[in-house]
Design a protein around this motif. Structure first.
Motif, PDB file in Angstrom:
ATOM      1  N   ARG A  55      27.964 -22.651   5.337  1.00 49.16           N
ATOM      2  CA  ARG A  55      27.831 -21.940   4.062  1.00 49.16           C
ATOM      3  C   ARG A  55      26.437 -21.353   3.893  1.00 49.16           C
ATOM      4  O   ARG A  55      26.269 -20.252   3.355  1.00 49.16           O
ATOM      5  N   LEU A  56      25.420 -22.062   4.341  1.00 49.75           N
ATOM      6  CA  LEU A  56      24.057 -21.547   4.246  1.00 49.75           C
ATOM      7  C   LEU A  56      23.849 -20.333   5.140  1.00 49.75           C
ATOM      8  O   LEU A  56      23.027 -19.464   4.829  1.00 49.75           O
ATOM      9  N   ASP A  57      24.575 -20.274   6.253  1.00 53.81           N
ATOM     10  CA  ASP A  57      24.451 -19.131   7.158  1.00 53.81           C
ATOM     11  C   ASP A  57      24.902 -17.829   6.510  1.00 53.81           C
ATOM     12  O   ASP A  57      24.566 -16.734   6.993  1.00 53.81           O
ATOM     13  N   PHE A  58      25.647 -17.937   5.398  1.00 52.14           N
ATOM     14  CA  PHE A  58      26.114 -16.743   4.692  1.00 52.14           C
ATOM     15  C   PHE A  58      24.946 -15.976   4.067  1.00 52.14           C
ATOM     16  O   PHE A  58      25.009 -14.763   3.904  1.00 52.14           O
ATOM     17  N   PHE A  59      23.867 -16.693   3.753  1.00 55.79           N
ATOM     18  CA  PHE A  59      22.769 -16.071   3.022  1.00 55.79           C
ATOM     19  C   PHE A  59      21.718 -15.543   3.985  1.00 55.79           C
ATOM     20  O   PHE A  59      21.141 -16.292   4.766  1.00 55.79           O
ATOM     21  N   THR A  60      21.491 -14.248   3.902  1.00 51.68           N
ATOM     22  CA  THR A  60      20.490 -13.606   4.752  1.00 51.68           C
ATOM     23  C   THR A  60      19.470 -12.827   3.942  1.00 51.68           C
ATOM     24  O   THR A  60      18.528 -12.270   4.498  1.00 51.68           O
ATOM     25  N   SER A 110      16.387 -11.612   1.965  1.00 51.79           N
ATOM     26  CA  SER A 110      14.986 -12.013   2.117  1.00 51.79           C
ATOM     27  C   SER A 110      14.450 -12.699   0.862  1.00 51.79           C
ATOM     28  O   SER A 110      13.421 -13.382   0.929  1.00 51.79           O
ATOM     29  N   ALA A 111      15.120 -12.538  -0.267  1.00 52.28           N
ATOM     30  CA  ALA A 111      14.653 -13.192  -1.494  1.00 52.28           C
ATOM     31  C   ALA A 111      14.686 -14.712  -1.367  1.00 52.28           C
ATOM     32  O   ALA A 111      13.901 -15.408  -2.015  1.00 52.28           O
ATOM     33  N   TRP A 112      15.571 -15.251  -0.523  1.00 50.34           N
ATOM     34  CA  TRP A 112      15.581 -16.693  -0.293  1.00 50.34           C
ATOM     35  C   TRP A 112      14.259 -17.152   0.318  1.00 50.34           C
ATOM     36  O   TRP A 112      13.811 -18.264   0.068  1.00 50.34           O
ATOM     37  N   ALA A 113      13.648 -16.302   1.103  1.00 50.30           N
ATOM     38  CA  ALA A 113      12.377 -16.659   1.747  1.00 50.30           C
ATOM     39  C   ALA A 113      11.243 -16.774   0.738  1.00 50.30           C
ATOM     40  O   ALA A 113      10.210 -17.382   1.038  1.00 50.30           O
ATOM     41  N   ARG A 114      11.406 -16.218  -0.465  1.00 50.57           N
ATOM     42  CA  ARG A 114      10.346 -16.269  -1.470  1.00 50.57           C
ATOM     43  C   ARG A 114      10.470 -17.490  -2.390  1.00 50.57           C
ATOM     44  O   ARG A 114       9.584 -17.733  -3.215  1.00 50.57           O
ATOM     45  N   CYS A 171      18.501 -26.189   8.172  1.00 47.52           N
ATOM     46  CA  CYS A 171      18.937 -24.826   7.825  1.00 47.52           C
ATOM     47  C   CYS A 171      18.210 -24.327   6.585  1.00 47.52           C
ATOM     48  O   CYS A 171      17.811 -23.156   6.510  1.00 47.52           O
ATOM     49  N   ILE A 172      18.026 -25.211   5.608  1.00 43.49           N
ATOM     50  CA  ILE A 172      17.314 -24.834   4.384  1.00 43.49           C
ATOM     51  C   ILE A 172      15.862 -24.504   4.700  1.00 43.49           C
ATOM     52  O   ILE A 172      15.305 -23.526   4.194  1.00 43.49           O
ATOM     53  N   LEU A 200      11.214 -29.524  -2.436  1.00 47.74           N
ATOM     54  CA  LEU A 200      12.635 -29.521  -2.080  1.00 47.74           C
ATOM     55  C   LEU A 200      13.296 -30.817  -2.539  1.00 47.74           C
ATOM     56  O   LEU A 200      12.796 -31.909  -2.273  1.00 47.74           O
ATOM     57  N   VAL A 201      14.410 -30.671  -3.233  1.00 45.89           N
ATOM     58  CA  VAL A 201      15.248 -31.798  -3.642  1.00 45.89           C
ATOM     59  C   VAL A 201      16.601 -31.628  -2.972  1.00 45.89           C
ATOM     60  O   VAL A 201      17.252 -30.586  -3.135  1.00 45.89           O
ATOM     61  N   ILE A 202      17.034 -32.621  -2.194  1.00 39.12           N
ATOM     62  CA  ILE A 202      18.357 -32.570  -1.575  1.00 39.12           C
ATOM     63  C   ILE A 202      19.176 -33.758  -2.064  1.00 39.12           C
ATOM     64  O   ILE A 202      18.719 -34.895  -2.062  1.00 39.12           O
ATOM     65  N   ILE A 203      20.400 -33.451  -2.493  1.00 41.37           N
ATOM     66  CA  ILE A 203      21.315 -34.454  -3.040  1.00 41.37           C
ATOM     67  C   ILE A 203      22.674 -34.248  -2.398  1.00 41.37           C
ATOM     68  O   ILE A 203      23.110 -33.106  -2.231  1.00 41.37           O
ATOM     69  N   GLY A 204      23.348 -35.333  -2.033  1.00 37.19           N
ATOM     70  CA  GLY A 204      24.696 -35.150  -1.514  1.00 37.19           C
ATOM     71  C   GLY A 204      25.092 -36.164  -0.475  1.00 37.19           C
ATOM     72  O   GLY A 204      24.668 -37.312  -0.493  1.00 37.19           O
ATOM     73  N   VAL A 205      25.902 -35.697   0.447  1.00 39.33           N
ATOM     74  CA  VAL A 205      26.439 -36.546   1.506  1.00 39.33           C
ATOM     75  C   VAL A 205      25.504 -36.472   2.709  1.00 39.33           C
ATOM     76  O   VAL A 205      25.364 -35.422   3.328  1.00 39.33           O
TER      77      VAL A 205
END
Length: 429
Positions: free
Chosen positions: A268-273, A275-279, A295-296, A306-311
């Motif tokens: 799912r993360l690979d869907f995002f390309t 450049s705004a994610w890089a900022r 990946c993040i 960075l906060v990661i929550i989940g499995v």
């Protein structure tokens, strides 16, 4: 025997009354206000034609709301009360409050607002209620944009009610007069009218929360140029295609995003390309498997927090990665509390600028793996927090103290001995 100060009691009661909901409000345009009252409180709309009541007649029967003020709010309100008291002593009349300088009256109005982060238009709550007291208060309230900076909008399926709601929302937003807006939207995805309603204000919106309730179409935000913080939630189920499309193009000035209500896999993360994610510099995100972690880091090279929550399934296969900017890492998993499985989390990353690590719900802490990571990263760790369902030994924690003599460390068993304001400062404890 200590005697009470009647002037102080009068001032306290007056300040309390400033925060008490009134029955209705009157605005600049009676026809406009009547329309809004018909939407949110039909029973009081008939009062619009009555003469305006004196201040004392309006507020005297109301119950005090002082207990509802937070500690810091009360300190500020009491400071304003001291000013009121000094004037009341000289004049002997509570009506002196009508002559408060606009700046002080405006500040007091801020502490009359409900505690909710995003407000709904309601005739019995501030800021609308403040326009009922007298002409002066109405002018101050309508001319003070900070009172109107927060709004909850509901994009529901009722077409008959939407026109009236949209009229109200626009009336509220107009009074923000260019001030940065914080909005929350309950989005059903089948109404383009909502996007058109917001169009004149997109350059003002600095904080946005979107609740995807029933999604047909994406909610596009790429032209929200002033947006700094975005939160995305989902109710009641995940709508990956619609939400992914909504996040595919982010505003250029967005720096903080909260996606903890969603679960992201590497695919799912690979869907995002974009450049705004890089900022992005601050990310809170739900993940499905620790393979999403590297990946993040690759998608967001400038993230510092960075906060990661989940499995937290173990990392299966991932190339080593060095991230030079990450300073704070907070983790909350869902592993079984007696799991001793090697997660591989710290085997593949090097974080030379890491300063804060907070973890919970991860079972047995990977001590040796973490020590090797610290030596490899050569970072200067400043704070280490072990929360619920994370197990480490006193010997292990002592080793960290040797590595970093000035390290601040807290574990869950220590929480009860900490002052409340300190405990609440920690994320997962």
């Amino acid at each position: 025997m200590q005697t009470s100060n009647p002037n102080a009691e009068l001032v306290s009661t007056t300040v309390d009354k400033l925060q008490t909901p009134l029955d209705a409000f009157i605005g600049e345009d009676p026809s406009l206000e009547t329309a809004i009252l018909n939407i949110y409180s039909p029973s009081v709309s008939a009062a619009m034609d009555e003469p305006q009541k004196p201040l004392d007649a309006i507020i005297s029967p109301l119950e005090t709301a002082r207990d509802g003020i937070g500690y810091r709010q009360r300190e500020t309100v009491d400071g304003k009360a001291h000013f009121i008291q000094s004037n009341t002593v000289r004049t002997g009349s509570s009506s002196t409050i009508l002559h408060l300088p606009t700046e002080i009256l405006s500040e007091i109005f801020l502490y009359c607002l409900p505690e909710e982060e995003h407000l709904s238009p309601a005739s019995r709550l501030a800021p609308i209620l403040l326009t009922r007291v007298c002409r002066r208060w109405r002018q101050v309230a309508l001319g003070f944009p900070r009172l109107w900076k927060s709004l909850l909008l509901k994009d529901d399926d009722d077409d008959d009610d939407w026109d009236r709601q949209a009229f109200c929302y626009n009336y509220w937003l107009e009074r923000s007069r260019g001030y940065p807006l914080s909005l929350r939207i309950e989005y059903y995805g089948d109404r383009s009218d909502l996007r058109r309603l917001l169009q004149p204000y997109v350059k003002q919106i600095s904080s946005l929360a979107v609740d995807f309730c029933a999604c047909i179409n994406p909610f596009e935000i790429d032209d929200f140029d002033r947006l700094n913080h975005l939160t995305v939630r989902q109710f009641p189920a995940d709508f990956p295609r619609v939400i992914n499309r909504s996040l595919s193009k982010l505003p250029v000035n967005l720096r903080s995003i909260n996606l903890t209500d969603l679960l992201f896999s590497p695919a799912r993360l690979d869907f995002f390309t974009d450049s705004a994610w890089a900022r992005l510099t601050h990310i809170e995100i739900g993940i499905r498997g620790l393979d999403a972690f590297p990946c993040i880091l690759r998608l967001c090279p400038n993230v510092t927090s960075l906060v990661i929550i989940g499995v937290f399934n173990p990392i299966k296969a991932a190339a080593p990665i060095t991230h030079a900017n990450l300073r704070s890492l907070r983790m909350r998993g869902h592993l079984s509390v007696d799991s001793g499985e090697d997660l591989g989390l710290f085997n593949i990353v090097t974080l030379p600028n890491l300063r804060v690590v907070e973890a919970s719900q991860m079972g047995t802490w990977p001590h040796e793996e973490f020590k090797a990571f610290l030596r490899r990263s050569r970072c200067t760790l400043e704070k280490l927090v072990f929360g619920a369902a994370l197990f480490s030994t006193a010997q292990q924690r002592a080793e960290y103290a040797v590595l970093f003599p000035s390290l601040g460390m807290i574990v869950e068993s220590d929480v009860g001995n900490q002052p409340a304001e300190v405990v609440h400062g920690y994320f997962f404890v």
